[in-house]
Design a protein around this motif. Sequence first.
Motif, PDB file in Angstrom:
ATOM      1  N   GLU A   1       5.735   4.420   7.301  1.00  0.00           N
ATOM      2  CA  GLU A   1       4.910   4.892   8.278  1.00  0.00           C
ATOM      3  C   GLU A   1       5.675   4.387  10.102  1.00  0.00           C
ATOM      4  OE1 GLU A   1       1.949   1.430   5.907  1.00  0.00           O
ATOM      5  OE2 GLU A   1       4.616   0.806   6.403  1.00  0.00           O
ATOM      6  N   GLN A   2       6.955   4.148  10.004  1.00  0.00           N
ATOM      7  CA  GLN A   2       7.711   3.920  10.898  1.00  0.00           C
ATOM      8  C   GLN A   2       7.958   4.946  11.649  1.00  0.00           C
ATOM      9  OE1 GLN A   2      11.386   1.145  10.291  1.00  0.00           O
ATOM     10  NE2 GLN A   2      12.464   1.616  12.384  1.00  0.00           N
ATOM     11  N   TYR A   3       8.533   6.098  10.522  1.00  0.00           N
ATOM     12  CA  TYR A   3       8.491   7.533  11.241  1.00  0.00           C
ATOM     13  C   TYR A   3       6.831   7.910  11.977  1.00  0.00           C
ATOM     14  CZ  TYR A   3       9.421  12.887  11.419  1.00  0.00           C
ATOM     15  OH  TYR A   3       9.739  13.953  11.415  1.00  0.00           O
ATOM     16  N   LEU A   4       6.000   7.960  11.217  1.00  0.00           N
ATOM     17  CA  LEU A   4       4.895   8.290  11.617  1.00  0.00           C
ATOM     18  C   LEU A   4       4.191   7.462  12.890  1.00  0.00           C
ATOM     19  CD1 LEU A   4       3.574   8.682   7.879  1.00  0.00           C
ATOM     20  CD2 LEU A   4       3.816  10.324   9.308  1.00  0.00           C
TER      21      LEU A   4
ATOM     22  N   THR B   1       2.509   5.042  11.816  1.00  0.00           N
ATOM     23  CA  THR B   1       0.936   4.567  12.087  1.00  0.00           C
ATOM     24  C   THR B   1       0.990   4.026  10.764  1.00  0.00           C
ATOM     25  OG1 THR B   1      -1.038   5.279  11.458  1.00  0.00           O
ATOM     26  CG2 THR B   1       0.231   6.496  11.313  1.00  0.00           C
ATOM     27  N   PRO B   2       0.219   3.017  10.477  1.00  0.00           N
ATOM     28  CA  PRO B   2       0.418   2.551   9.019  1.00  0.00           C
ATOM     29  C   PRO B   2      -0.292   3.159   8.338  1.00  0.00           C
ATOM     30  CG  PRO B   2      -1.254   0.840  10.359  1.00  0.00           C
ATOM     31  CD  PRO B   2      -0.605   1.385  11.337  1.00  0.00           C
ATOM     32  N   LEU B   3       0.259   3.215   6.994  1.00  0.00           N
ATOM     33  CA  LEU B   3      -0.895   3.956   5.677  1.00  0.00           C
ATOM     34  C   LEU B   3      -1.320   3.122   5.130  1.00  0.00           C
ATOM     35  CD1 LEU B   3       2.232   6.592   5.354  1.00  0.00           C
ATOM     36  CD2 LEU B   3      -0.241   6.421   6.259  1.00  0.00           C
ATOM     37  N   PHE B   4      -0.306   2.083   4.871  1.00  0.00           N
ATOM     38  CA  PHE B   4      -1.324   1.113   3.677  1.00  0.00           C
ATOM     39  C   PHE B   4      -1.536  -0.021   4.649  1.00  0.00           C
ATOM     40  CE2 PHE B   4       1.363   3.401   0.940  1.00  0.00           C
ATOM     41  CZ  PHE B   4       0.249   3.821  -0.053  1.00  0.00           C
ATOM     42  N   ALA B   5      -3.289  -0.519   4.433  1.00  0.00           N
ATOM     43  CA  ALA B   5      -3.492  -1.902   5.132  1.00  0.00           C
ATOM     44  C   ALA B   5      -3.021  -2.490   3.730  1.00  0.00           C
ATOM     45  CB  ALA B   5      -4.942  -1.893   5.187  1.00  0.00           C
ATOM     46  N   ARG B   6      -1.858  -3.865   3.808  1.00  0.00           N
ATOM     47  CA  ARG B   6      -1.977  -4.663   3.067  1.00  0.00           C
ATOM     48  C   ARG B   6      -2.738  -6.403   2.961  1.00  0.00           C
ATOM     49  NH1 ARG B   6       1.890  -0.431   4.835  1.00  0.00           N
ATOM     50  NH2 ARG B   6       3.842  -0.909   3.795  1.00  0.00           N
ATOM     51  N   SER B   7      -3.298  -6.414   2.091  1.00  0.00           N
ATOM     52  CA  SER B   7      -3.991  -7.382   2.284  1.00  0.00           C
ATOM     53  C   SER B   7      -3.289  -8.784   0.303  1.00  0.00           C
ATOM     54  CB  SER B   7      -5.585  -7.686   2.010  1.00  0.00           C
ATOM     55  OG  SER B   7      -6.058  -7.290   0.414  1.00  0.00           O
ATOM     56  N   HIS B   8      -3.881  -9.604   0.353  1.00  0.00           N
ATOM     57  CA  HIS B   8      -3.391 -10.356  -0.400  1.00  0.00           C
ATOM     58  C   HIS B   8      -2.982  -9.845  -1.872  1.00  0.00           C
ATOM     59  CE1 HIS B   8      -1.916 -14.440  -2.337  1.00  0.00           C
ATOM     60  NE2 HIS B   8      -3.303 -14.244  -3.280  1.00  0.00           N
TER      61      HIS B   8
ATOM     62  N   THR C   1      -5.165   2.939   4.648  1.00  0.00           N
ATOM     63  CA  THR C   1      -5.817   3.327   5.788  1.00  0.00           C
ATOM     64  C   THR C   1      -5.920   4.480   5.432  1.00  0.00           C
ATOM     65  OG1 THR C   1      -4.094   3.856   6.753  1.00  0.00           O
ATOM     66  CG2 THR C   1      -4.152   1.608   7.097  1.00  0.00           C
ATOM     67  N   PRO C   2      -7.164   5.193   7.420  1.00  0.00           N
ATOM     68  CA  PRO C   2      -8.568   6.322   7.113  1.00  0.00           C
ATOM     69  C   PRO C   2      -6.974   6.797   7.093  1.00  0.00           C
ATOM     70  CG  PRO C   2      -9.705   4.208   8.655  1.00  0.00           C
ATOM     71  CD  PRO C   2      -7.711   3.803   8.168  1.00  0.00           C
ATOM     72  N   ALA C   3      -5.921   6.888   7.992  1.00  0.00           N
ATOM     73  CA  ALA C   3      -4.704   7.544   8.380  1.00  0.00           C
ATOM     74  C   ALA C   3      -3.938   8.238   6.717  1.00  0.00           C
ATOM     75  CB  ALA C   3      -4.326   7.195   9.480  1.00  0.00           C
ATOM     76  N   GLY C   4      -4.280   6.624   6.155  1.00  0.00           N
ATOM     77  CA  GLY C   4      -3.283   7.134   5.648  1.00  0.00           C
ATOM     78  C   GLY C   4      -3.743   7.984   4.153  1.00  0.00           C
ATOM     79  N   GLU C   5      -5.029   7.875   3.812  1.00  0.00           N
ATOM     80  CA  GLU C   5      -5.996   8.526   3.231  1.00  0.00           C
ATOM     81  C   GLU C   5      -5.754  10.270   3.850  1.00  0.00           C
ATOM     82  OE1 GLU C   5     -10.483   7.801   2.301  1.00  0.00           O
ATOM     83  OE2 GLU C   5     -10.090   5.805   2.191  1.00  0.00           O
ATOM     84  N   LYS C   6      -5.949  10.320   4.702  1.00  0.00           N
ATOM     85  CA  LYS C   6      -5.820  11.608   5.963  1.00  0.00           C
ATOM     86  C   LYS C   6      -4.665  12.361   5.026  1.00  0.00           C
ATOM     87  CE  LYS C   6      -7.100  13.833  10.049  1.00  0.00           C
ATOM     88  NZ  LYS C   6      -7.448  14.411  10.907  1.00  0.00           N
ATOM     89  N   TYR C   7      -3.318  11.227   5.264  1.00  0.00           N
ATOM     90  CA  TYR C   7      -2.250  11.762   5.204  1.00  0.00           C
ATOM     91  C   TYR C   7      -1.750  12.568   4.033  1.00  0.00           C
ATOM     92  CZ  TYR C   7       2.958  13.075   5.775  1.00  0.00           C
ATOM     93  OH  TYR C   7       4.069  12.879   6.567  1.00  0.00           O
TER      94      TYR C   7
END
Length: 296
Positions: free
Chosen positions: A46-49, A51-58, A64-70
């Motif tokens: 995520e740091q490299y990209l 952008t966040p790839l996962f949305a963390r909730s409890h 994330t949309p970016a994560g899905e595409k990636y």
Amino acid sequence: MATSSLPPLNSLRVFEITAKQMNMQQAAAILHVTPAAVSKQIQLLEQYLGTPLFARSHRRLQLTPAGEKYYAHVSTALNSIRHATREASQQAESKALKIRAYTTFAMYWLIPRLTSFHSLFPDINIELTTSLRWVDFDTENVDAAIRLGDGNWPGLIALPLIPNILTAVCSPALSKTLHTLDDLKKTTLLHTLARSDDWQHWLASQGKKDFDAFHHRSYESSVLVYQAAMRGQGVGIAQKALVLPLIERGDLVYAFPHELDMKSYTYYFVMPGNRPISPDLQAFHDWLINRAEVSG
DNA sequence: CCATACCCCGTTCCTCAACA
DNA sequence: TGTTGAGGAACGGGGTATGG
């Protein structure tokens, strides 16, 4: 974004498995590392990209949309690498076509027909293995498989093979004691562990809803059900296309004329949809579909 | 269940001396 | 002058402990 054109490759692998499992603990178990290591790798990516790839909730992960595409791109690319690796290693080992089937399907349907395939394609070797467990094309060295189900498996190419018609079978001697469906209560209903509900479907189709009123016994595989039925140990629920050779030999008979067509819930020939189909696999596929049409 | 801090260990990279 | 090997620093990656 870093200057290198490729991200950390280990992070990609970790990301792919985590996205597939949607769970860092499970991903860690698969990778034989701790969840902390997985978390770090994801963060690194995520740091490299940037952008966040996962949305963390409890207690929950979500792409994330970016994560899905990636993930779609990464998964395709890694599968391509897996395929290339498998192909390269097979060149050193064996070029045999690796087919996975259920034991009963292999014994009573596939193997009797393979003689014709071998005579048509003497240069193609078939390596047939059996298992009740569903094959994971991503991790196992298998080209195609036979699978029972509804055919709705994302990412797989699934072609129906034969109708799944349920029928009740027993030894010729036992059949003489069976006149009505209620006579089944005097014997034992035989079925596989995986499909104990076959009897319920079959009985229900004849208006019998009281399955619990019958004695029943389960076996790991249909082969064992048929063997027990042949020995007069009860009445087995069988798939007509598979049990046919035993009926024709006179080892088993139909206990009742009733049949239940399970429609789309049947045997499928499945191949991974993300791999190129080799000429050998195409030949086997074409032959198999042809044989299924002839017998079906 | 996931993130973070801290620690440890193995690997990689760089420098430098010895040698052919 | 190029190659090889030793030694040390830096880095990467995994572990445990702990907190939210």
